[in-house]
Enzyme design. Structure first.
Site, PDB file in Angstrom:
ATOM      1  N   HIS A  34     -93.401  93.737 -27.239  1.00 30.90           N
ATOM      2  CA  HIS A  34     -93.137  94.633 -26.110  1.00 30.90           C
ATOM      3  C   HIS A  34     -92.843  93.779 -24.882  1.00 30.90           C
ATOM      4  O   HIS A  34     -92.794  92.542 -24.978  1.00 30.90           O
ATOM      5  CB  HIS A  34     -94.327  95.578 -25.884  1.00 30.90           C
ATOM      6  CG  HIS A  34     -95.645  94.872 -25.799  1.00 30.90           C
ATOM      7  ND1 HIS A  34     -95.974  94.028 -24.766  1.00 30.90           N
ATOM      8  CD2 HIS A  34     -96.713  94.851 -26.643  1.00 30.90           C
ATOM      9  CE1 HIS A  34     -97.173  93.545 -24.936  1.00 30.90           C
ATOM     10  NE2 HIS A  34     -97.653  94.008 -26.088  1.00 30.90           N
ATOM     11  N   HIS A  37     -94.840  90.555 -24.267  1.00 28.42           N
ATOM     12  CA  HIS A  37     -94.412  89.380 -25.053  1.00 28.42           C
ATOM     13  C   HIS A  37     -93.103  88.819 -24.505  1.00 28.42           C
ATOM     14  O   HIS A  37     -92.901  87.610 -24.467  1.00 28.42           O
ATOM     15  CB  HIS A  37     -94.184  89.768 -26.525  1.00 28.42           C
ATOM     16  CG  HIS A  37     -95.405  90.275 -27.229  1.00 28.42           C
ATOM     17  ND1 HIS A  37     -95.496  91.563 -27.702  1.00 28.42           N
ATOM     18  CD2 HIS A  37     -96.566  89.673 -27.542  1.00 28.42           C
ATOM     19  CE1 HIS A  37     -96.667  91.737 -28.284  1.00 28.42           C
ATOM     20  NE2 HIS A  37     -97.342  90.607 -28.207  1.00 28.42           N
ATOM     21  N   GLN A  61    -109.001  87.915 -37.728  1.00 21.06           N
ATOM     22  CA  GLN A  61    -109.474  88.372 -36.419  1.00 21.06           C
ATOM     23  C   GLN A  61    -109.731  89.877 -36.386  1.00 21.06           C
ATOM     24  O   GLN A  61    -110.060  90.430 -35.343  1.00 21.06           O
ATOM     25  CB  GLN A  61    -108.530  87.932 -35.300  1.00 21.06           C
ATOM     26  CG  GLN A  61    -107.176  88.617 -35.272  1.00 21.06           C
ATOM     27  CD  GLN A  61    -106.245  87.963 -34.256  1.00 21.06           C
ATOM     28  OE1 GLN A  61    -105.704  86.898 -34.495  1.00 21.06           O
ATOM     29  NE2 GLN A  61    -106.047  88.611 -33.121  1.00 21.06           N
ATOM     30  N   GLY A 147    -100.958  86.006 -22.593  1.00 16.87           N
ATOM     31  CA  GLY A 147    -100.981  87.034 -21.563  1.00 16.87           C
ATOM     32  C   GLY A 147    -102.387  87.240 -21.013  1.00 16.87           C
ATOM     33  O   GLY A 147    -103.376  87.153 -21.757  1.00 16.87           O
ATOM     34  N   LYS A 149    -103.627  89.953 -20.302  1.00 14.20           N
ATOM     35  CA  LYS A 149    -104.256  91.177 -20.823  1.00 14.20           C
ATOM     36  C   LYS A 149    -105.449  90.821 -21.727  1.00 14.20           C
ATOM     37  O   LYS A 149    -106.474  91.470 -21.713  1.00 14.20           O
ATOM     38  CB  LYS A 149    -103.270  92.056 -21.569  1.00 14.20           C
ATOM     39  CG  LYS A 149    -103.912  93.419 -21.802  1.00 14.20           C
ATOM     40  CD  LYS A 149    -103.072  94.325 -22.561  1.00 14.20           C
ATOM     41  CE  LYS A 149    -103.377  94.535 -23.938  1.00 14.20           C
ATOM     42  NZ  LYS A 149    -103.936  94.099 -24.988  1.00 14.20           N
ATOM     43  N   MET A 184     -99.378  96.967 -21.050  1.00 14.27           N
ATOM     44  CA  MET A 184     -98.588  97.009 -22.289  1.00 14.27           C
ATOM     45  C   MET A 184     -99.407  96.422 -23.427  1.00 14.27           C
ATOM     46  O   MET A 184    -100.075  95.396 -23.273  1.00 14.27           O
ATOM     47  CB  MET A 184     -97.322  96.180 -22.116  1.00 14.27           C
ATOM     48  CG  MET A 184     -96.424  96.732 -21.044  1.00 14.27           C
ATOM     49  SD  MET A 184     -94.878  97.247 -21.748  1.00 14.27           S
ATOM     50  CE  MET A 184     -94.073  97.860 -20.289  1.00 14.27           C
ATOM     51  N   SER A 186     -99.411  96.411 -28.069  1.00  9.93           N
ATOM     52  CA  SER A 186     -98.828  96.917 -29.323  1.00  9.93           C
ATOM     53  C   SER A 186     -99.596  98.148 -29.784  1.00  9.93           C
ATOM     54  O   SER A 186     -99.063  98.999 -30.491  1.00  9.93           O
ATOM     55  CB  SER A 186     -98.889  95.835 -30.406  1.00  9.93           C
ATOM     56  OG  SER A 186     -98.254  94.673 -29.932  1.00  9.93           O
ATOM     57  N   ARG A 187    -100.875  98.262 -29.390  1.00  9.15           N
ATOM     58  CA  ARG A 187    -101.713  99.387 -29.842  1.00  9.15           C
ATOM     59  C   ARG A 187    -101.418 100.678 -29.066  1.00  9.15           C
ATOM     60  O   ARG A 187    -101.888 101.739 -29.469  1.00  9.15           O
ATOM     61  CB  ARG A 187    -103.188  99.021 -29.735  1.00  9.15           C
ATOM     62  CG  ARG A 187    -103.596  97.978 -30.777  1.00  9.15           C
ATOM     63  CD  ARG A 187    -105.095  97.754 -30.834  1.00  9.15           C
ATOM     64  NE  ARG A 187    -105.471  97.001 -32.013  1.00  9.15           N
ATOM     65  CZ  ARG A 187    -105.723  95.684 -32.019  1.00  9.15           C
ATOM     66  NH1 ARG A 187    -105.616  94.975 -30.927  1.00  9.15           N
ATOM     67  NH2 ARG A 187    -106.052  95.078 -33.149  1.00  9.15           N
TER      68      ARG A 187
HETATM   69  O1  PAF Z   1    -102.868  87.798 -28.875  1.00  6.48           O
HETATM   70  C1  PAF Z   1    -102.475  87.874 -30.060  1.00  6.48           C
HETATM   71  O2  PAF Z   1    -101.446  88.492 -30.378  1.00  6.48           O
HETATM   72  C2  PAF Z   1    -103.271  87.185 -31.151  1.00  6.48           C
HETATM   73  O3  PAF Z   1    -104.650  87.270 -30.905  1.00  6.48           O
HETATM   74  C3  PAF Z   1    -102.848  85.726 -31.406  1.00  6.48           C
HETATM   75  C4  PAF Z   1    -103.110  84.865 -30.195  1.00  6.48           C
HETATM   76  C5  PAF Z   1    -101.367  85.691 -31.769  1.00  6.48           C
HETATM   77  C6  PAF Z   1    -103.641  85.153 -32.569  1.00  6.48           C
HETATM   78  O4  PAF Z   1    -103.441  85.882 -33.739  1.00  6.48           O
END
Ligand code: PAF
Length: 280
Positions: A34, A37, A61, A147, A149, A184, A186-187
């Site tokens: 988005h 990014h 994660q 970011g 965020k 912003m 992705s969720r």
């Molecule tokens: O922020 C993210 O999108 C993720 O936590 C990352 C840093 C790519 C690690 O998977």
């Protein structure tokens, strides 16, 4: 734009770039790109000679009851966006390549991961630091862009990078927001129209707190109470006012602090924050 899927290919490409005297900028992501990014990629393209985007939905994660399976996967569209912005390469390993049979090694940053998102998601940051360490070893970047965020994530990665001598400069860039202030993410795609409307109370409450801070309020409890009140339409996970590097609560607002919130809106967990530097 070159697309690579293994650490071996990625490192060979990066060695070539370094051999030619080029700096490598790196934007790690889980895809579903988005504007947030895009702002990281733009900064990378502007500052570094070559730019690498990674796209990997990192299973380590996510907790057992989290959204790993439904996390949006939009690989082709993401590659088009990266190419349009001017990135030179995409690194997109798969989960088996990253975590083969018998995988046993994890990187964990202590203390900074105990509170905020770490309290509700106890294995989350260990997964993040492990994957980022692996990605750094494959991409060999000079600079990596994150970011604000995910401000706790950025602080944790800064500490890991320093403590383990990665020699990578961590660049943290401001939150990109929708027109009503929603950060912003992705969720945000998961939100219904009604939830989307309620979600905007996170940023409204934070902006109100920003005003209190700018007007001289230095008492954490008064700020936290005001934010909690402003977020009464959502299910609050936490509202914390912490030192921006140590992630520990402050008794008074001094130096640079992070005011961070997390809340559930329906099934979706959202986070947001502001940073504030008090003049000495
Ligand atoms: O922020 C993210 O999108 C993720 O936590 C990352 C840093 C790519 C690690 O998977």
């Amino acid at each position: 734009m070159k697309v690579m899927h293994t650490a071996k290919e990625m490192r060979a490409w990066s060695f070539e770039q370094r051999g030619a005297g080029k700096t490598i900028g790196f934007v790690p992501t889980m895809g579903a790109l988005h504007e947030g990014h895009i702002s990281l990629m733009r900064a990378c393209v502007e500052r570094d000679d070559v730019g690498v985007l990674s796209i990997f939905v990192n299973p380590t994660q996510f907790g057992p009851n989290e959204d790993l399976d439904k996390y949006p996967r939009t690989f082709e569209a993401d590659c088009r966006i990266a190419e349009d912005v001017g990135m030179d390469a995409v690194y997109a390993p798969d989960a088996r390549t990253m975590y083969p049979e018998g995988y046993a090694t994890y990187v964990a940053v202590e203390r900074l991961t105990d509170r905020l998102c770490g309290a509700a998601r106890p294995t989350h940051f260990r997964g993040v630091t492990t994957v980022v360490a692996k990605l750094f070893n494959a991409v060999l970047p000079d600079r990596a862009y994150f970011g604000q965020k995910d401000a706790q994530q950025a602080a944790v990665i800064r500490r890991m990078t320093r403590d383990l001598d990665f020699g990578v400069e961590i660049v943290e860039l401001p939150i990109v927001r929708e027109s009503d202030g929603l950060a912003m993410s992705s969720r945000n795609k998961y939100l219904s129209a009604e939830e989307r409307q309620r979600a905007s109370c996170l940023s409204r409450a934070l902006f109100q707190a920003q005003e209190m801070l700018e007007n001289g309020e230095r008492e954490p409890k008064r700020i936290i109470d005001a934010v909690r009140q402003g977020m009464c339409e959502v299910d609050i996970d936490y509202v914390e006012l912490v030192d921006a590097e140590e992630m520990t609560p402050v008794e008074r607002v001094e130096g640079t602090v992070l005011l961070a919130v997390a809340a559930r809106v329906g099934e979706t967990r959202l986070i947001d924050n502001i940073k504030f530097s008090a003049k000495a």
